[in-house]
Write an enzyme that holds these catalytic residues in place. Structure first.
Site, PDB file in Angstrom:
ATOM      1  N   PRO A  92      -2.819 -11.921  10.420  1.00  0.00           N
ATOM      2  CA  PRO A  92      -3.078 -11.870  12.105  1.00  0.00           C
ATOM      3  C   PRO A  92      -3.229  -9.839  12.341  1.00  0.00           C
ATOM      4  CG  PRO A  92      -1.160 -12.273  11.923  1.00  0.00           C
ATOM      5  CD  PRO A  92      -1.568 -12.011  10.508  1.00  0.00           C
ATOM      6  N   ASP A  93      -4.024 -10.028  13.197  1.00  0.00           N
ATOM      7  CA  ASP A  93      -4.415  -8.139  13.797  1.00  0.00           C
ATOM      8  C   ASP A  93      -3.222  -8.377  14.850  1.00  0.00           C
ATOM      9  OD1 ASP A  93      -4.857  -5.943  15.081  1.00  0.00           O
ATOM     10  OD2 ASP A  93      -6.986  -6.718  14.362  1.00  0.00           O
ATOM     11  N   ILE A  94      -1.941  -7.468  14.501  1.00  0.00           N
ATOM     12  CA  ILE A  94      -0.836  -7.543  15.365  1.00  0.00           C
ATOM     13  C   ILE A  94      -1.742  -7.062  16.701  1.00  0.00           C
ATOM     14  CG2 ILE A  94       1.668  -6.889  15.867  1.00  0.00           C
ATOM     15  CD1 ILE A  94       1.674  -6.824  12.481  1.00  0.00           C
ATOM     16  N   LYS A 138     -13.598   0.771  16.542  1.00  0.00           N
ATOM     17  CA  LYS A 138     -12.283  -0.296  16.233  1.00  0.00           C
ATOM     18  C   LYS A 138     -11.043   0.161  17.565  1.00  0.00           C
ATOM     19  CE  LYS A 138     -10.127   0.612  12.540  1.00  0.00           C
ATOM     20  NZ  LYS A 138      -9.797   1.196  10.736  1.00  0.00           N
ATOM     21  N   ASN A 148       0.532  -0.822   0.162  1.00  0.00           N
ATOM     22  CA  ASN A 148      -0.042  -0.072  -0.093  1.00  0.00           C
ATOM     23  C   ASN A 148       0.453   1.460  -0.040  1.00  0.00           C
ATOM     24  OD1 ASN A 148       0.485   0.863   2.692  1.00  0.00           O
ATOM     25  ND2 ASN A 148      -0.450  -1.612   3.352  1.00  0.00           N
ATOM     26  N   LYS A 183     -11.102  -3.637  19.172  1.00  0.00           N
ATOM     27  CA  LYS A 183      -8.975  -3.953  19.901  1.00  0.00           C
ATOM     28  C   LYS A 183      -8.893  -3.699  21.499  1.00  0.00           C
ATOM     29  CE  LYS A 183      -7.483  -2.709  15.093  1.00  0.00           C
ATOM     30  NZ  LYS A 183      -7.053  -3.617  14.350  1.00  0.00           N
ATOM     31  N   ASP A 209      -4.141  -6.209   5.080  1.00  0.00           N
ATOM     32  CA  ASP A 209      -4.678  -6.991   6.015  1.00  0.00           C
ATOM     33  C   ASP A 209      -4.873  -8.766   5.667  1.00  0.00           C
ATOM     34  OD1 ASP A 209      -6.144  -4.885   7.162  1.00  0.00           O
ATOM     35  OD2 ASP A 209      -7.376  -4.242   5.706  1.00  0.00           O
ATOM     36  N   PHE A 262      -3.621   2.953  15.028  1.00  0.00           N
ATOM     37  CA  PHE A 262      -4.428   4.554  14.100  1.00  0.00           C
ATOM     38  C   PHE A 262      -5.260   4.348  13.317  1.00  0.00           C
ATOM     39  CE2 PHE A 262      -1.396   7.740  13.419  1.00  0.00           C
ATOM     40  CZ  PHE A 262      -0.345   7.851  14.922  1.00  0.00           C
ATOM     41  N   LYS A 290       8.312 -17.301 -10.490  1.00  0.00           N
ATOM     42  CA  LYS A 290       8.203 -16.286 -11.480  1.00  0.00           C
ATOM     43  C   LYS A 290       6.775 -16.806 -11.556  1.00  0.00           C
ATOM     44  CE  LYS A 290       8.882 -12.022 -14.254  1.00  0.00           C
ATOM     45  NZ  LYS A 290       8.956 -11.652 -14.987  1.00  0.00           N
TER      46      LYS A 290
HETATM   47  O1  C5P Z   1      -8.393  -2.658  11.747  1.00  0.00           O
HETATM   48  P1  C5P Z   1      -7.275  -1.524  11.320  1.00  0.00           P
HETATM   49  O2  C5P Z   1      -6.313  -2.087  10.401  1.00  0.00           O
HETATM   50  O3  C5P Z   1      -8.891  -0.604  10.546  1.00  0.00           O
HETATM   51  O4  C5P Z   1      -6.900  -1.339  12.654  1.00  0.00           O
HETATM   52  C1  C5P Z   1      -6.281  -0.127  12.557  1.00  0.00           C
HETATM   53  C2  C5P Z   1      -4.580  -0.535  13.375  1.00  0.00           C
HETATM   54  O5  C5P Z   1      -4.428  -1.897  14.538  1.00  0.00           O
HETATM   55  C3  C5P Z   1      -3.219   0.442  13.328  1.00  0.00           C
HETATM   56  O6  C5P Z   1      -3.004   1.000  14.072  1.00  0.00           O
HETATM   57  C4  C5P Z   1      -2.622  -0.839  12.517  1.00  0.00           C
HETATM   58  O7  C5P Z   1      -1.451  -0.719  13.080  1.00  0.00           O
HETATM   59  C5  C5P Z   1      -3.164  -1.792  13.458  1.00  0.00           C
HETATM   60  N1  C5P Z   1      -2.880  -3.365  12.500  1.00  0.00           N
HETATM   61  C6  C5P Z   1      -2.258  -4.258  13.066  1.00  0.00           C
HETATM   62  N2  C5P Z   1      -2.589  -5.686  11.746  1.00  0.00           N
HETATM   63  C7  C5P Z   1      -3.036  -5.588  11.269  1.00  0.00           C
HETATM   64  C8  C5P Z   1      -3.648  -4.721  10.883  1.00  0.00           C
HETATM   65  C9  C5P Z   1      -4.373  -3.049  11.729  1.00  0.00           C
HETATM   66  O8  C5P Z   1      -1.269  -4.030  13.982  1.00  0.00           O
HETATM   67  N3  C5P Z   1      -3.074  -6.712  10.858  1.00  0.00           N
END
Ligand code: C5P
Length: 396
Positions: free
Chosen positions: A305-307, A337, A209, A341, A278, A323, A288
């Site tokens: 994974p959502d870190i 959000k 991105n 979270k 995502d 953020f 390739k």
């Molecule tokens: O769920 P969303 O992507 O909109 O949330 C944004 C926040 O979550 C940001 O702080 C981003 O750094 C964190 N994030 C993360 N891991 C992901 C997706 C988002 O830590 N896979």
């Protein structure tokens, strides 16, 4: 213009790095400071006072008995006016003198007679730096409250490589700017993510991105300025690491998550600024992908994974800050959000205001509600955010 109105007395001592002090003067002026240069006799053998006079626009002093100062009190007048006295380069000999309170030339007298903070940027051969006498002197200076900037590591004028190189002028200026900032995160450890992630499709292609990392890097810098020990887990960006920050480079979301989880123990704060992808291709091709007949390949995606959520769910999580970059309904989406979270603070920004640029508009959302920050540069906003984080840490 981060040193606007600041008066810096710059001492230059004898070392090859004296030539870099000329660039340092230029950079200090660019940040709005006025610079008054004093040189040791040895320094004038490397660069002439005329160079510093031309660059600083001020008379340069080298002599204790300079008749240009009406009351003959150069040692008192030159530092009395200053907000900080910076010695760069500072030779081993000069550090020894200052550590022992000697005052046998203009600059050492100025140091002893000052009533402003002293910062020194050592520059010497690596063996001189490692010599026990220098180690003792540097320890004494630190104990006396002198800020020792660097030295850096790298190639030296003598042909050797090692510790002892003067910090680059840009780094010295960053440390001087940091010196004037409040230190609400002193003794704290702050971990953050920044930049985009890159999710491989095959060895040469991937999904990413447009995040530049600027906001995250500004927060890393602001946290370092505020006295924190900062670790920055960074996706691929084209930015230099802020001075004093430890950077861990990663590419994909999975690597970012592993690097973050390895660092959370002992961290007081975790700020997730990265624009983590995502989704990632479920099975990146080892070779390739060929165009074969022009049929577009189907790329199956899987959820990353959502870190941030993972860190927030740890048994003893650091204070977690997220953020929310939104293109509409900022308040509603950001607060949603924050709750999803389970984090105490989320920083909302409308992407049309901030993506890629140097300025931004942020709104902070926490248990006390909504705190809009006025539009400003990313570094100013980062400093305000860091101050807000520090107050939340205090409350915890
Ligand atoms: O769920 P969303 O992507 O909109 O949330 C944004 C926040 O979550 C940001 O702080 C981003 O750094 C964190 N994030 C993360 N891991 C992901 C997706 C988002 O830590 N896979």
């Amino acid at each position: 213009m981060e040193l606007q109105g600041k008066r810096i007395a710059l001492g230059v001592t004898g070392g090859v790095a004296a030539y870099k002090a000329a660039e340092l003067v230029r950079l200090l002026l660019k940040q709005g400071a006025t610079v008054q240069v004093a040189m040791t006799d040895a320094a004038t053998h490397f660069v002439t006072p005329v160079t510093f006079q031309a660059l600083s626009g001020q008379p340069v002093f080298t002599d204790q008995w300079d008749a240009r100062i009406g009351n003959n009190m150069a040692h008192i007048d030159l530092s009395r006016e200053a907000d900080a006295l910076l010695v760069a380069p500072a030779s081993a000999d000069f550090l020894a003198k200052v550590a022992h309170g000697l005052a046998d030339d203009l600059l050492s007298t100025l140091v002893l007679a000052r009533d402003c903070p002293l910062l020194v940027a050592p520059a010497m051969n690596r063996q001189m730096w490692e010599n026990p006498a220098t180690r003792r002197n540097v320890a004494t200076l630190r104990a006396d409250g002198v800020a020792v900037l660097g030295p850096g590591c790298g190639d030296q004028a003598c042909g050797e490589t090692g510790l002892g190189r003067m910090l680059e002028p840009e780094e010295i200026v960053a440390e001087l700017i940091a010196h004037f900032q409040p230190k609400p995160l002193k003794g704290r450890r702050l971990l953050l993510t920044a930049g985009p992630t890159f999710e491989a499709i095959d060895p040469v292609r991937g999904i990413t991105n447009l995040s530049t990392g600027k906001m995250g890097y500004a927060i890393a810098r602001a946290a370092h300025e505020a006295g924190a020990e900062v670790t920055l887990v960074s996706g691929p960006v084209a930015l230099p690491c802020p001075y004093g920050v430890t950077r861990i480079d990663v590419t994909s979301a999975l690597q970012m998550r592993d690097a973050v989880l390895a660092q959370t123990a002992g961290s007081d704060v975790f700020v997730a600024v990265a624009a983590v992808a995502d989704y990632r291709p479920a099975a990146p091709a080892e070779q390739k992908i060929k165009k074969d007949g022009g049929t577009p390949p189907a790329i199956e995606l899987t959820l990353n994974p959502d870190i941030l959520a993972e860190v927030a769910a740890l048994p003893h999580p650091p204070l977690c800050v997220g953020f929310a970059a939104e293109s509409q309904k900022l308040d509603e989406y950001a607060e949603k959000k924050r709750r999803a979270k389970k984090i105490p603070l989320i920083v909302g920004n409308l992407i049309q205001n901030g993506f890629g640029g140097d300025d931004n508009t942020l709104v902070l959302f926490d248990d006390d509600g909504r705190h809009p920050l006025p539009p400003a540069s990313k570094i100013d906003l980062a400093r305000r955010l860091v101050a807000h984080i520090a107050t939340l840490l205090e409350k915890n």
